[in-house]
Design a protein around this motif. Structure first.
Motif, PDB file in Angstrom:
ATOM      1  N   SER A  34      -1.201  -3.514  -8.569  1.00 18.88           N
ATOM      2  CA  SER A  34      -2.171  -3.532  -7.466  1.00 18.88           C
ATOM      3  C   SER A  34      -1.455  -3.617  -6.127  1.00 18.88           C
ATOM      4  CB  SER A  34      -3.097  -4.761  -7.575  1.00 18.88           C
ATOM      5  OG  SER A  34      -3.851  -4.694  -8.748  1.00 18.88           O
ATOM      6  N   VAL A  35      -1.920  -2.846  -5.154  1.00 17.95           N
ATOM      7  CA  VAL A  35      -1.371  -2.916  -3.786  1.00 17.95           C
ATOM      8  C   VAL A  35      -2.501  -2.797  -2.765  1.00 17.95           C
ATOM      9  CG1 VAL A  35       0.875  -1.894  -4.416  1.00 17.95           C
ATOM     10  CG2 VAL A  35      -0.934  -0.426  -3.563  1.00 17.95           C
ATOM     11  N   ASN A  36      -2.324  -3.473  -1.636  1.00 13.12           N
ATOM     12  CA  ASN A  36      -3.253  -3.231  -0.520  1.00 13.12           C
ATOM     13  C   ASN A  36      -2.505  -2.729   0.710  1.00 13.12           C
ATOM     14  OD1 ASN A  36      -2.074  -5.639   0.289  1.00 13.12           O
ATOM     15  ND2 ASN A  36      -3.946  -6.386   1.263  1.00 13.12           N
ATOM     16  N   SER A  37      -1.210  -2.459   0.556  1.00 13.95           N
ATOM     17  CA  SER A  37      -0.414  -1.944   1.679  1.00 13.95           C
ATOM     18  C   SER A  37      -0.465  -0.424   1.748  1.00 13.95           C
ATOM     19  CB  SER A  37       1.044  -2.401   1.535  1.00 13.95           C
ATOM     20  OG  SER A  37       1.551  -2.001   0.278  1.00 13.95           O
ATOM     21  N   PHE A  38      -1.277   0.178   0.912  1.00 20.07           N
ATOM     22  CA  PHE A  38      -1.398   1.645   0.894  1.00 20.07           C
ATOM     23  C   PHE A  38      -1.944   2.159   2.235  1.00 20.07           C
ATOM     24  CE2 PHE A  38      -4.197   5.314   0.214  1.00 20.07           C
ATOM     25  CZ  PHE A  38      -3.253   6.224  -0.224  1.00 20.07           C
ATOM     26  N   THR A  55      10.692  -8.436  -4.870  1.00 18.45           N
ATOM     27  CA  THR A  55      10.534  -9.214  -6.115  1.00 18.45           C
ATOM     28  C   THR A  55       9.715  -8.453  -7.164  1.00 18.45           C
ATOM     29  OG1 THR A  55       8.624 -10.251  -5.078  1.00 18.45           O
ATOM     30  CG2 THR A  55      10.693 -11.486  -5.008  1.00 18.45           C
ATOM     31  N   SER A  56       9.092  -7.352  -6.778  1.00 16.40           N
ATOM     32  CA  SER A  56       8.237  -6.613  -7.721  1.00 16.40           C
ATOM     33  C   SER A  56       9.073  -6.055  -8.869  1.00 16.40           C
ATOM     34  CB  SER A  56       7.529  -5.467  -6.991  1.00 16.40           C
ATOM     35  OG  SER A  56       6.973  -4.559  -7.920  1.00 16.40           O
ATOM     36  N   THR A  57       8.619  -6.296 -10.092  1.00  6.98           N
ATOM     37  CA  THR A  57       9.304  -5.717 -11.260  1.00  6.98           C
ATOM     38  C   THR A  57       8.766  -4.313 -11.563  1.00  6.98           C
ATOM     39  OG1 THR A  57       7.698  -6.758 -12.743  1.00  6.98           O
ATOM     40  CG2 THR A  57       9.736  -7.979 -12.297  1.00  6.98           C
ATOM     41  N   THR A  58       7.618  -3.978 -10.974  1.00  8.27           N
ATOM     42  CA  THR A  58       7.020  -2.662 -11.232  1.00  8.27           C
ATOM     43  C   THR A  58       7.668  -1.573 -10.382  1.00  8.27           C
ATOM     44  OG1 THR A  58       4.934  -3.747 -11.715  1.00  8.27           O
ATOM     45  CG2 THR A  58       4.823  -1.393 -11.308  1.00  8.27           C
ATOM     46  N   TRP A  59       8.042  -1.920  -9.138  1.00  6.57           N
ATOM     47  CA  TRP A  59       8.572  -0.896  -8.242  1.00  6.57           C
ATOM     48  C   TRP A  59       9.810  -0.181  -8.802  1.00  6.57           C
ATOM     49  CZ3 TRP A  59       8.547   3.059  -5.699  1.00  6.57           C
ATOM     50  CH2 TRP A  59       9.613   3.483  -4.921  1.00  6.57           C
ATOM     51  N   LEU A  80     -10.193  -5.729 -12.280  1.00  2.00           N
ATOM     52  CA  LEU A  80      -9.108  -4.773 -12.544  1.00  2.00           C
ATOM     53  C   LEU A  80      -7.946  -5.027 -11.576  1.00  2.00           C
ATOM     54  CD1 LEU A  80      -8.892  -2.392 -14.534  1.00  2.00           C
ATOM     55  CD2 LEU A  80      -9.516  -0.897 -12.643  1.00  2.00           C
ATOM     56  N   CYS A  81      -8.291  -5.276 -10.324  1.00  5.27           N
ATOM     57  CA  CYS A  81      -7.261  -5.562  -9.326  1.00  5.27           C
ATOM     58  C   CYS A  81      -6.489  -6.831  -9.701  1.00  5.27           C
ATOM     59  CB  CYS A  81      -7.903  -5.712  -7.944  1.00  5.27           C
ATOM     60  SG  CYS A  81      -6.691  -6.070  -6.678  1.00  5.27           S
ATOM     61  N   ARG A  82      -7.214  -7.862 -10.105  1.00  7.62           N
ATOM     62  CA  ARG A  82      -6.549  -9.114 -10.511  1.00  7.62           C
ATOM     63  C   ARG A  82      -5.646  -8.867 -11.715  1.00  7.62           C
ATOM     64  NH1 ARG A  82      -8.925 -13.378  -7.862  1.00  7.62           N
ATOM     65  NH2 ARG A  82     -11.107 -13.126  -7.268  1.00  7.62           N
ATOM     66  N   ARG A  86      -1.301  -9.512 -12.198  1.00  5.83           N
ATOM     67  CA  ARG A  86      -0.892 -10.617 -13.064  1.00  5.83           C
ATOM     68  C   ARG A  86       0.345 -10.215 -13.874  1.00  5.83           C
ATOM     69  NH1 ARG A  86      -5.708 -11.219 -16.099  1.00  5.83           N
ATOM     70  NH2 ARG A  86      -6.734 -11.778 -14.153  1.00  5.83           N
ATOM     71  N   SER A  87       1.294 -11.132 -13.995  1.00  6.01           N
ATOM     72  CA  SER A  87       2.504 -10.846 -14.769  1.00  6.01           C
ATOM     73  C   SER A  87       2.340 -11.321 -16.204  1.00  6.01           C
ATOM     74  CB  SER A  87       3.713 -11.542 -14.138  1.00  6.01           C
ATOM     75  OG  SER A  87       3.911 -11.031 -12.851  1.00  6.01           O
ATOM     76  N   GLY A  88       3.145 -10.730 -17.081  1.00  8.63           N
ATOM     77  CA  GLY A  88       3.232 -11.213 -18.461  1.00  8.63           C
ATOM     78  C   GLY A  88       2.085 -10.796 -19.356  1.00  8.63           C
ATOM     79  N   ASP A 127      11.787  -7.918   3.542  1.00 14.77           N
ATOM     80  CA  ASP A 127      11.729  -8.265   2.111  1.00 14.77           C
ATOM     81  C   ASP A 127      10.889  -7.265   1.309  1.00 14.77           C
ATOM     82  OD1 ASP A 127       9.215  -8.975   2.968  1.00 14.77           O
ATOM     83  OD2 ASP A 127       9.470 -11.128   2.635  1.00 14.77           O
ATOM     84  N   HIS A 128      10.559  -6.123   1.908  1.00 21.59           N
ATOM     85  CA  HIS A 128       9.813  -5.075   1.215  1.00 21.59           C
ATOM     86  C   HIS A 128      10.550  -3.726   1.329  1.00 21.59           C
ATOM     87  CE1 HIS A 128       6.556  -7.900   0.871  1.00 21.59           C
ATOM     88  NE2 HIS A 128       5.741  -6.997   0.350  1.00 21.59           N
ATOM     89  N   THR A 129      10.132  -2.786   0.490  1.00 26.44           N
ATOM     90  CA  THR A 129      10.571  -1.390   0.597  1.00 26.44           C
ATOM     91  C   THR A 129       9.353  -0.549   0.941  1.00 26.44           C
ATOM     92  OG1 THR A 129      12.275  -1.732  -1.081  1.00 26.44           O
ATOM     93  CG2 THR A 129      11.612   0.547  -0.650  1.00 26.44           C
TER      94      THR A 129
END
Ligand SMILES: Cc1cc2nc3c(=O)[nH]c(=O)nc-3n(C[C@H](O)[C@H](O)[C@H](O)COP(=O)(O)O)c2cc1C
Length: 163
Positions: A34-38, A55-59, A80-82, A86-88, A127-129
């Protein structure tokens, strides 16, 4: 700085955004976040962007996929956004989706719009890309209302009211 990180986040939270889930496929398995920086970037060529925390493991997985689908969420997609923040957990467990036409990335059921993208460029920013992507194909459903994120809470537009 004369303000702390908490106040900075709170101030930025006053900028209402939509919410999107960025999806891709790795070894035949779907994944996403989920992102809201789009945001939109360029009409010609058609470019969009989003920011990923270091820190994102998805990126890193999206980067190696090199292609992804941006799913713009509708009202009713709050859980769905939540789930995709969520990790794990298996974020796709039991979900209805179909592959996008160009990159075969997941299109989630009931989204307001989707954009099938190639990764175009990335820029380090604090701290972002910043991720810039080229849009290859898209579709939208104008009968759907958007999911809105404002001051750390999910909201729905009052469809009957104009500004
Ligand atoms: C409404 C909302 C918006 C979010 N926007 C972003 C974002 O723009 N960029 C980002 O890196 N993480 C964002 N996150 C956090 C990610 O969804 C996710 O929790 C985080 O990246 C850790 O998951 P990951 O390790 O699978 O990437 C957002 C979370 C929520 C709930």
């Amino acid at each position: 700085m004369i303000f702390d990180t908490i106040r900075f986040r709170e101030a930025l939270g006053h900028f209402a955004t939509g919410v999107a889930i960025v999806t891709a496929v790795e070894d035949s398995a779907p994944f996403g976040v989920s992102v809201n920086s789009f945001t939109s970037v360029s009409l010609d060529p058609p470019l969009v962007a989003m920011c990923a925390a270091h820190t994102s493991t998805t990126w890193p997985r999206l980067r190696s996929a090199g292609a992804f689908c941006v799913n713009i969420l509708s009202d009713g997609h709050e859980s769905l956004c939540r789930r995709f923040a969520r990790s794990g957990t298996d974020r796709f467990e039991g979900l209805d989706w179909r592959p996008s036409p160009r990159t075969r990335s997941p299109i989630l059921a009931g989204v307001a719009a989707w954009l099938d993208c190639w990764l175009d460029a990335e820029y380090l920013a604090g701290d972002h890309t910043i991720i810039v992507a080229k849009v290859l194909e898209l579709s939208y459903d104008s009968s759907r209302e958007p999911l809105v994120f404002f001051r750390s809470r999910y909201r729905c537009l009052d469809a009957g009211r104009t500004a």
